[in-house]
Design a protein around this motif. Structure first.
Motif, PDB file in Angstrom:
ATOM      1  N   TYR A 164     -49.637 -45.511  47.319  1.00  0.00           N
ATOM      2  CA  TYR A 164     -50.390 -44.429  46.676  1.00  0.00           C
ATOM      3  C   TYR A 164     -49.478 -43.443  45.943  1.00  0.00           C
ATOM      4  O   TYR A 164     -49.892 -42.331  45.651  1.00  0.00           O
ATOM      5  CB  TYR A 164     -51.215 -43.699  47.738  1.00  0.00           C
ATOM      6  N   SER A 165     -48.284 -43.855  45.641  1.00  0.00           N
ATOM      7  CA  SER A 165     -47.337 -43.022  44.909  1.00  0.00           C
ATOM      8  C   SER A 165     -47.078 -43.635  43.534  1.00  0.00           C
ATOM      9  O   SER A 165     -47.626 -44.681  43.181  1.00  0.00           O
ATOM     10  CB  SER A 165     -46.019 -42.907  45.690  1.00  0.00           C
ATOM     11  N   ARG A 166     -46.220 -42.981  42.774  1.00  0.00           N
ATOM     12  CA  ARG A 166     -45.851 -43.490  41.457  1.00  0.00           C
ATOM     13  C   ARG A 166     -45.194 -44.862  41.567  1.00  0.00           C
ATOM     14  O   ARG A 166     -45.519 -45.782  40.799  1.00  0.00           O
ATOM     15  CB  ARG A 166     -44.915 -42.508  40.772  1.00  0.00           C
ATOM     16  N   GLY A 167     -44.277 -45.012  42.527  1.00  0.00           N
ATOM     17  CA  GLY A 167     -43.641 -46.309  42.719  1.00  0.00           C
ATOM     18  C   GLY A 167     -44.632 -47.381  43.118  1.00  0.00           C
ATOM     19  O   GLY A 167     -44.515 -48.542  42.705  1.00  0.00           O
ATOM     20  N   GLY A 168     -45.620 -47.017  43.932  1.00  0.00           N
ATOM     21  CA  GLY A 168     -46.637 -47.992  44.318  1.00  0.00           C
ATOM     22  C   GLY A 168     -47.473 -48.443  43.140  1.00  0.00           C
ATOM     23  O   GLY A 168     -47.801 -49.632  43.015  1.00  0.00           O
ATOM     24  N   VAL A 169     -47.810 -47.516  42.267  1.00  0.00           N
ATOM     25  CA  VAL A 169     -48.576 -47.875  41.068  1.00  0.00           C
ATOM     26  C   VAL A 169     -47.763 -48.803  40.171  1.00  0.00           C
ATOM     27  O   VAL A 169     -48.273 -49.790  39.628  1.00  0.00           O
ATOM     28  CB  VAL A 169     -49.006 -46.606  40.314  1.00  0.00           C
ATOM     29  N   GLN A 170     -46.485 -48.509  40.014  1.00  0.00           N
ATOM     30  CA  GLN A 170     -45.629 -49.388  39.220  1.00  0.00           C
ATOM     31  C   GLN A 170     -45.545 -50.778  39.835  1.00  0.00           C
ATOM     32  O   GLN A 170     -45.554 -51.785  39.121  1.00  0.00           O
ATOM     33  CB  GLN A 170     -44.231 -48.775  39.103  1.00  0.00           C
TER      34      GLN A 170
END
Length: 302
Positions: A164-170
């Motif tokens: 649920y973070s920016r890295g997860g979205v990437q």
């Protein structure tokens, strides 16, 4: 000789007379482009420069664009660009490796299986993709629970995988960007002529020298164009990021959603159009770059 010249002239006149009809089949295409691209772009540009003045009157000005390119909105545009660039480069590298394995495979089943899977996965996104990853590696996902119970590891705390973070979205974006890269780069890899490798081997070139001086320069325009395509795809993605972060991720598509939902200041109703116009300004040149690189690489890879 006179009769032959008359026949040629009459044939040329007939072709000229029939030339407009040869373009008649493109009318649906131009109509589609006009209705779904040119007209919306014109409306967005018009709305982006419309500013509500005192007394409810509307005037033209750059207040919306100034707001869209400053403060939190500029940060969102920068975050969108950097996220998309990172995803595009990683997906391009991994995708070209997978595509090369497919292109050089001697079996007939593997290429068809990978090509079919890539065609499906490249178009799989949005809410279904977000649900898939939440069910697999979310806080209570199947893989999350399995790793926690069997190995005593936490995907989030120990391995740093926060969905649920920016890295997860990437990380989720790579799910459809890598297959897209496989689709666009495989024809280029298949276009490398065997004679080039044979000639390089005959001249005593090593494998890395062949890729450095022959195959690499031939593939480079197509590879760079593919990165531009992947960037545009990630840059415009919206639903997956919105579902995973509940709209809190600071990227331009989610800022546009907030503007369209009425989450703007008074007198900035057209701020969403300004944000959309800023995305168009970024995407259109990259799309043209992709077409240019495709055309340049097609001179060699046919």
């Amino acid at each position: 000789m006179g009769e032959h010249g008359q026949v040629v002239r009459s044939g040329t006149a007939a072709r000229r007379a029939g030339l407009p009809w040869s373009w008649f089949g493109l009318v649906p295409f131009f109509g589609y482009v006009s209705v779904f691209f040119l007209l919306p772009t014109a409306v967005i540009a018009y709305s982006a420069f419309r500013v509500r003045g005192e007394g409810g009157t509307s005037t033209f000005g750059g207040a919306n664009m100034s707001a869209a390119l400053s403060g939190a909105y500029l940060d969102a545009l920068w975050n969108s660009a950097t996220m998309s660039l990172v995803c595009a480069v990683i997906a391009a590298v991994l995708g070209v490796v997978l595509a090369y394995a497919v292109a050089t495979s001697r079996g007939g089943v593997l290429p068809r299986l990978v090509s079919t899977s890539a065609a499906v996965l490249a178009n799989f996104g949005g809410l279904p993709l977000a649900f898939l990853f939440v069910a697999a590696i979310g806080n209570a996902g199947v893989l999350t629970v399995f790793v926690q119970e069997r190995l005593g590891l936490s995907l989030r705390d120990d391995l740093g995988l926060d969905l649920y973070s920016r890295g997860g979205v990437q990380f989720v974006y790579l799910y459809f960007l890598i297959p897209l890269m496989v689709l666009v780069i495989t024809p280029a890899l298949e276009g490398l002529r065997p004679e080039w490798r044979e000639a390089a081997d005959g001249l005593g070139a090593r494998g890395w020298q062949y890729w450095r001086h022959v195959a690499g320069p031939a593939l480079l325009p197509h590879f760079l164009g593919s990165i531009a395509l992947l960037f545009c795809t990630a840059f415009s993605s919206y639903a997956t990021a919105e579902a995973l972060t509940n709209g809190t991720l600071a990227i331009t598509p989610l800022r546009i959603d907030g503007a369209l939902s009425g989450n703007v200041l008074a007198g900035q109703e057209n701020l969403g159009a300004a944000l959309a116009l800023s995305m168009i300004v970024v995407v259109v040149p990259l799309t043209l770059l992709y077409q240019l690189m495709q055309r340049r690489s097609s001179r060699w890879l046919q």
